[in-house]
Design an enzyme around this catalytic site. Sequence first.
Site, PDB file in Angstrom:
ATOM      1  N   GLU A  94       0.817  -1.219   0.000  1.00 48.57           N
ATOM      2  CA  GLU A  94       0.000   0.000   0.000  1.00 48.57           C
ATOM      3  C   GLU A  94       0.845   1.260   0.000  1.00 48.57           C
ATOM      4  OE1 GLU A  94      -0.652  -2.639   1.820  1.00 48.57           O
ATOM      5  OE2 GLU A  94      -2.733  -3.194   1.388  1.00 48.57           O
TER       6      GLU A  94
ATOM      7  N   HIS B  46     -11.740  -4.720   8.958  1.00 46.80           N
ATOM      8  CA  HIS B  46     -12.244  -4.393   7.625  1.00 46.80           C
ATOM      9  C   HIS B  46     -13.495  -3.521   7.658  1.00 46.80           C
ATOM     10  CE1 HIS B  46      -9.698  -7.766   6.397  1.00 46.80           C
ATOM     11  NE2 HIS B  46      -9.890  -7.429   5.145  1.00 46.80           N
TER      12      HIS B  46
END
Lengths: 329, 334
Positions: free
Chosen positions: A64, A133
Amino acid sequence: MEQQLRKMNYRDALNEGLREALQKDERVFLMGEDVGRYGGCFAVSKGLLDEFGPERIRDTPLSESAFTGAGIGAALGGMRPIVEIMTVNFSLLALDQIMNNAATYLHMSGGLFNVPLVIRMATGGGKQLAAQHSHSLEGWYAHIPGIKVLCPATLEDARGMLWSALLDPDPVLIFEPAVLYPMEGELSADAGPVAIDQAKLLREGKDLTLISYGSCLHKCLEAASILAEEGIETDVIDLRTLRPLDDESFLASVAKTHRALIVDEGWRSGSLAAEVSARIMEQAFYQLDAPVERICTAEVPMPYAKHMEEAALPQVSSIVATARRMIDG
Amino acid sequence: MTTMTSKPGQALVNREQSLHFLRQMLRIRRFEEKSAELYSAMKIRGFLHLYIGEEAVAVGVTEALGSDDAVVATYREHGHAMSRGMSMAAIMAEMYGKIDGCCRGRGGSMHLFDVEHRLYGGNAIVAGGLPVAVGLALADQMQNKKSVTCCCFGEGAMAEGEFHEAMNLAALWQLPVLFVCENNFYAMGTALQLSESVVDLTSKAAAYAVPTATVDGMDVIAVAEAAEKASDTVRETGGPFFLECRTYRFRPHSMFDPGLYRSRQEVEGWKQRCPIISLIRRLKDKGWIDDPGLERLEGEIATEIDSAVDFAEQSEWESVEDLTRFVYSDAGAN
């Protein structure tokens, strides 16, 4: 002339926005984890690899920080990258690049280098994805000067915010509430770019202002319908842009209704709801007939079990109950 | 430990180039000595990280770059900014925090930027510039430009995840990045062997199938030769290269460093290998410079520094009314 309407879902609208951007400007490209061959973790970029090829629809390693930083570099180098980060929780692995580089370069360089980068990511709970999440950190990002923060809640915005974000000379983060991806609706055939500097009044009423964004906006609209049956008329405001906030929109509404309830999927402490509340207090205190109230997500990491997750998130029932109490006093 | 994979720079290329190297290294050295003095006089504040001892790296590497190439550097970047061609005046005024500084005083010593010389900072997050360099190279590749992005960082950056992510991405997508590791053996105060399980740094880049070389970073000619080969490789293959330059910081990490972690003997040992003194010795042996010539050079540099200091002194402070400018390009939104 009657507008032609097309049935589609939120995901399709995002896909259409991406396709339009890729067609309009050859400097635009999309990169992120599984955006190509897999079609996007949430199938948002499905079909784009076939249409635009691997140069412009780039599958990245699970890095990322590197691919977000590469987006910054590519933006500095003359491209118009769209970086997709799978979910907001993963964006924390790229926080150095977002916060220390994307948000600072223009200022640190005394105006020499702007970063025309768009970062998209899924956000929010409601899908039983538990505590790594499901969080809603867009309000957290809205704390950072130097970036703009958008959250499309409607098909129109899902379709139209991307192009406007790409035209912006500075970094724009677009948060897509994951529960909205399958949301069905209708979009006019000529839907296109939308303004990204204004909130929007979606329902008008005189008794109370409901202020929200993202998936909670739909809970507010549902609550507003229930309240209307009881004779309580509400303004419902979709903030849409979380940074910079469009103060005028909610101040004008509060001047009319004299009551405000903010519904925010972020945690209460230090939340976007706290910021909106403070701005109302600072600028419209004497307009108020009741204290500003907030409904936020319970301050726990998101639990997995369905009943527990529902208990943690703002719900229609709690919006309705709080609104009644605010009106009845 | 690997052996040096490039030849020591025995051959002084030619008189003109060698003298250019000397001038550039001396400019950086004397400018930074003056900066330290001005720091003590409280004209410069914040952090000030001096490059003294490491000048051969920036000067040698810059020699391999053209005007279209990009540079991403760290918070110890005065040397890179100057060898790239930025004026002493713009840098000094920046460190003074004045409006005529290269970044209007918004960045300071750690954040020098320049459009003309494609210097993208001055990044003060260790390894934070590497992903950005990869992106600059990606933009060049996608636009069919033939530029190289030179990314300088210390060996401390190699313990960061961003180093490994960036190295993998550059290799995977074959992006034209010249990674220059300025190995001064200490990440602030922590020695290489105390922070890395494997101290052979090239092996970490080689693990991503990136070609590597190691060079004596105290020898400007050797650095220039190695950097030229490395950048040629990047230009020929279109892919990345990792060049390790072994060097040493003569001064403390910053102005707040008591220097407890290195022995005086070690520091003195490295000072014997000062890149400037050794180049002067070689130039004298060749008969390409003599003491009067050296004095003239020092005089010219002193004049340049004096005028940079005057410029910084005379420059104005930016109006505080402009505080919120440059947060967004349109200046309005906040």
